[in-house]
Design an enzyme around this catalytic site. Structure first.
Site, PDB file in Angstrom:
ATOM      1  N   GLU A 155      46.897  40.947  41.750  1.00 46.34           N
ATOM      2  CA  GLU A 155      47.555  39.665  41.742  1.00 46.34           C
ATOM      3  C   GLU A 155      46.489  38.675  41.104  1.00 46.34           C
ATOM      4  OE1 GLU A 155      50.728  38.510  42.202  1.00 46.34           O
ATOM      5  OE2 GLU A 155      51.611  40.153  43.133  1.00 46.34           O
ATOM      6  N   CYS A 214      46.146  29.449  41.611  1.00 48.23           N
ATOM      7  CA  CYS A 214      46.076  30.713  40.521  1.00 48.23           C
ATOM      8  C   CYS A 214      47.289  30.149  39.455  1.00 48.23           C
ATOM      9  CB  CYS A 214      46.326  31.923  40.951  1.00 48.23           C
ATOM     10  SG  CYS A 214      47.951  31.819  41.866  1.00 48.23           S
TER      11      CYS A 214
HETATM   12  P1  NAD Z   1      37.262  36.309  43.872  1.00 47.73           P
HETATM   13  O1  NAD Z   1      37.722  37.501  42.894  1.00 47.73           O
HETATM   14  O2  NAD Z   1      36.063  36.051  43.928  1.00 47.73           O
HETATM   15  O3  NAD Z   1      37.512  37.094  45.299  1.00 47.73           O
HETATM   16  C1  NAD Z   1      38.589  37.434  45.879  1.00 47.73           C
HETATM   17  C2  NAD Z   1      38.593  38.507  46.899  1.00 47.73           C
HETATM   18  O4  NAD Z   1      37.806  39.499  46.738  1.00 47.73           O
HETATM   19  C3  NAD Z   1      37.561  37.974  48.252  1.00 47.73           C
HETATM   20  O5  NAD Z   1      38.221  38.490  49.448  1.00 47.73           O
HETATM   21  C4  NAD Z   1      36.084  38.383  47.815  1.00 47.73           C
HETATM   22  O6  NAD Z   1      35.563  38.630  49.053  1.00 47.73           O
HETATM   23  C5  NAD Z   1      36.423  39.868  47.199  1.00 47.73           C
HETATM   24  N1  NAD Z   1      35.418  40.421  46.534  1.00 47.73           N
HETATM   25  C6  NAD Z   1      34.389  39.780  45.905  1.00 47.73           C
HETATM   26  N2  NAD Z   1      33.718  40.409  45.170  1.00 47.73           N
HETATM   27  C7  NAD Z   1      33.973  41.828  45.381  1.00 47.73           C
HETATM   28  C8  NAD Z   1      33.343  42.911  45.292  1.00 47.73           C
HETATM   29  N3  NAD Z   1      32.370  43.243  44.665  1.00 47.73           N
HETATM   30  N4  NAD Z   1      34.011  43.973  45.848  1.00 47.73           N
HETATM   31  C9  NAD Z   1      34.990  44.026  46.518  1.00 47.73           C
HETATM   32  N5  NAD Z   1      35.598  42.842  46.757  1.00 47.73           N
HETATM   33  C10 NAD Z   1      34.927  41.627  46.328  1.00 47.73           C
HETATM   34  O7  NAD Z   1      38.361  35.308  43.810  1.00 47.73           O
HETATM   35  P2  NAD Z   1      38.426  34.099  44.374  1.00 47.73           P
HETATM   36  O8  NAD Z   1      37.387  33.077  43.467  1.00 47.73           O
HETATM   37  O9  NAD Z   1      38.486  34.118  45.800  1.00 47.73           O
HETATM   38  O10 NAD Z   1      39.775  33.513  43.770  1.00 47.73           O
HETATM   39  C11 NAD Z   1      39.818  32.954  42.631  1.00 47.73           C
HETATM   40  C12 NAD Z   1      40.921  33.921  41.661  1.00 47.73           C
HETATM   41  O11 NAD Z   1      42.089  34.397  42.305  1.00 47.73           O
HETATM   42  C13 NAD Z   1      41.319  32.946  40.635  1.00 47.73           C
HETATM   43  O12 NAD Z   1      41.095  33.764  39.269  1.00 47.73           O
HETATM   44  C14 NAD Z   1      42.825  32.879  40.903  1.00 47.73           C
HETATM   45  O13 NAD Z   1      43.567  32.720  39.644  1.00 47.73           O
HETATM   46  C15 NAD Z   1      43.013  34.491  41.421  1.00 47.73           C
HETATM   47  N6  NAD Z   1      44.347  34.050  42.167  1.00 47.73           N
HETATM   48  C16 NAD Z   1      45.200  34.583  42.079  1.00 47.73           C
HETATM   49  C17 NAD Z   1      46.526  34.689  43.019  1.00 47.73           C
HETATM   50  C18 NAD Z   1      47.758  35.423  42.503  1.00 47.73           C
HETATM   51  O14 NAD Z   1      48.488  35.503  43.332  1.00 47.73           O
HETATM   52  N7  NAD Z   1      47.928  35.847  41.208  1.00 47.73           N
HETATM   53  C19 NAD Z   1      46.594  33.842  43.890  1.00 47.73           C
HETATM   54  C20 NAD Z   1      45.378  33.152  43.997  1.00 47.73           C
HETATM   55  C21 NAD Z   1      44.256  33.417  43.396  1.00 47.73           C
END
Ligand code: NAD
Length: 505
Positions: A217, A251
């Site tokens: 997502e 998002c």
């Molecule tokens: P992110 O990708 O930085 O982090 C998301 C999760 O991934 C966190 O729990 C983080 O700890 C984990 N993570 C980070 N680095 C990792 C790694 N190397 N290995 C494994 N896990 C890791 O995202 P964010 O900044 O928290 O959220 C913003 C993004 O999420 C935006 O792009 C937004 O559009 C998207 N988003 C999508 C939806 C949806 O439902 N489609 C909803 C909300 C946010």
């Protein structure tokens, strides 16, 4: 009120053994699943004030906003799953051809096993507990991995899950990259990841090594098409709400808008009026306006704003210390501007000036498929043109964001905005293995006996007699006598086998 201190789960503790809990078979019982879903709902309800406090600490969020965008959808997911789990879990009889061979073809809805939900910082409650409802309803054991960027919420979540839910089946792992990396080395039965595309590539790479299925997502730049024939005041109000909610960290926030040249001034004026109505003393003084989650995200958004070649017509002020960014409107932004280089994920709205809807479509279609796409218009033909000529996770007319909570709709992206779906029954299906089963009685060999060697012309002919019939090549007369004959035979066969009790109850 007390919010526990965030502590990363020790890497030694990470090889969590929920598999033992799953193998007890207790989650096969629908009563067990309902009891856990109820416990989840009361976990949220009993602790609403602490959840508000945690999100105030993490995001400076107003309680009413947290109630609307995080708590309400989480409770709605739990309620829908609680009410529907019995129906969703029922085995499904497969139909048509195989059915009339009385093989009793049935789809069993079985849990996948031990699943992992990785969630982002922006809507931390609903993006962790919403899918958890689906995972519980489907009968899985589940590990939640919330974001380290919301330490207050993530610490509170760990405390509450251990208090309210069955610890043999559900747990929280807290931490950042080292803990996540360790977790991804383990075998999971499904991973649901919500977050950005860059991390999604890392997760998909790790999952490929263990052949773990993944639902992603993700995000992207969700456009809004503005038709001069829209309800201007309502359009401005809903669009500005979509952009300032959670300070633009949504998002499916409208990322940029496409406005015909002749309508730009009128549209901008209406947007400014809406913003002044939301924040009469300015957003910085308002207690209804969130802050950017981290210094890193603040610097990223400010960098995009500083690099724009468009004209800031409203807002633009920032405060690094408090991570405040004012709701900002930028006019005259081109498709290659800094503000168009990535998902903004902040309260800055670029306004692209276009000649007409065709130019707007060309710009949108030159980019990745977004997670959502919006069209503001009172004209049915305009909305149809936009929806019919674009691709996106969702397309919505005359509002934004609210489709996330609409019961019955799938939530998910397409291409770079994600793959797979969640929400209600779609979450249940995501965490369910659709197991094909059949039980073939002896007499069916009267029909299928031609499969056994040694083959001879008679057997060959009997096999070829099973081939399905089609309408003529040009597709003209669908209801040809042959087609009607085949359909009638299938129906009579199905009725007879059902009457004979061969398909079971
Ligand atoms: P992110 O990708 O930085 O982090 C998301 C999760 O991934 C966190 O729990 C983080 O700890 C984990 N993570 C980070 N680095 C990792 C790694 N190397 N290995 C494994 N896990 C890791 O995202 P964010 O900044 O928290 O959220 C913003 C993004 O999420 C935006 O792009 C937004 O559009 C998207 N988003 C999508 C939806 C949806 O439902 N489609 C909803 C909300 C946010």
């Amino acid at each position: 009120m007390t919010i526990p201190k965030f502590t990363a789960t020790s890497i030694d503790e990470i090889p969590v053994n929920l598999r033992r809990g799953f193998r007890t078979g207790k989650s096969k019982s629908i009563a067990y699943r309902k009891q856990q879903l109820l416990a989840l709902a009361y976990m949220i309800k009993d602790n609403a004030a602490r959840l508000h406090e945690a999100l105030d600490i993490d995001l400076h969020r107003a309680p009413a906003e947290t109630s609307f965008i995080d708590i309400f959808p989480s409770l709605a997911e739990a309620k829908e799953a609680y009410d529907s789990v019995g129906r969703w879990s029922k085995p499904e009889r497969a139909h048509w051809s195989f059915n009339w061979f009385a093989m009793n073809p049935t789809i069993r809805k079985e849990p996948k096993g031990v699943v992992l939900i990785i969630s982002p910082f922006n809507y931390p409650i609903t993006l962790s507990l919403g899918p958890l409802s689906g995972a519980i309803a489907a009968g899985n054991a589940c590990v939640l991995k919330p974001s380290e960027l919301t330490p207050a919420y993530s610490a509170l979540l760990a405390e509450l899950v251990s208090q309210y839910l069955d610890p043999e089946m559900y747990t929280v792992i807290n931490g950042a990259i080292p803990e996540s990396t360790e977790m991804l080395k383990l075998q999971w039965d499904h991973i649901l990841y919500t977050g950005g595309g860059r991390v999604a590539s890392i997760i998909l790479g790790a999952a490929a090594k263990t052949l773990t299925p993944v639902t992603t997502e993700l995000g992207g730049k969700s456009p809004a098409f503005i038709d001069p024939k829209c309800d201007l005041k309502l359009t401005a109000k809903r669009l500005m709400w979509g952009k300032v909610t959670n300070s633009g960290q949504t998002c499916i926030a409208p990322d940029y808008v496409l406005v015909p040249r002749s309508f730009v001034d009128t549209f901008v004026k209406a947007c400014i009026e809406a913003l002044k109505e939301f924040f009469p003393d300015g957003a910085e003084k308002s207690d209804s306006y969130a802050r950017i989650i981290s210094p890193g995200h603040f610097a990223r958004i400010k960098g995009l704003l500083d690099g724009t070649k468009g004209t800031v017509v409203y807002g633009g002020s920032t405060n690094a210390e408090t991570k405040f960014i004012e709701p900002t409107l930028v006019v005259g932004v081109k498709n290659d501007d800094s503000l168009m280089s990535e998902e903004i994920f902040g309260p800055v709205l670029p306004i692209l000036v276009v000649e007409d809807v065709d130019e707007a479509l060309e710009i949108v279609n030159s980019r990745d498929h977004p997670l959502a796409l919006y069209a503001f218009s009172k004209d049915a033909a305009y909305k149809a043109k936009v929806f019919d000529n674009t691709q996106s996770g969702a397309c919505v007319a005359n509002d934004c964001i609210v489709h996330y909570g609409a019961e019955g709709l799938p939530f998910g992206g397409i291409g770079p905005s994600g793959s797979g779906m969640q929400g209600g029954k779609f979450s249940f299906d995501t965490f369910t293995h659709f197991r094909a089963t059949l039980d073939n009685p002896k007499w069916v060999d009267i029909i299928l006996g031609g499969r056994y060697p040694p083959f001879n012309p008679k057997k060959k002919a009997s096999i070829e007699g099973l081939f399905p019939s089609f309408p003529p090549r040009d597709g003209s007369s669908r209801w040809s006598p042959w087609f009607l004959f085949a359909a009638a035979t299938a129906t009579i066969g199905a009725i007879l086998t059902k009457r004979s009790g061969l398909l079971g109850a």
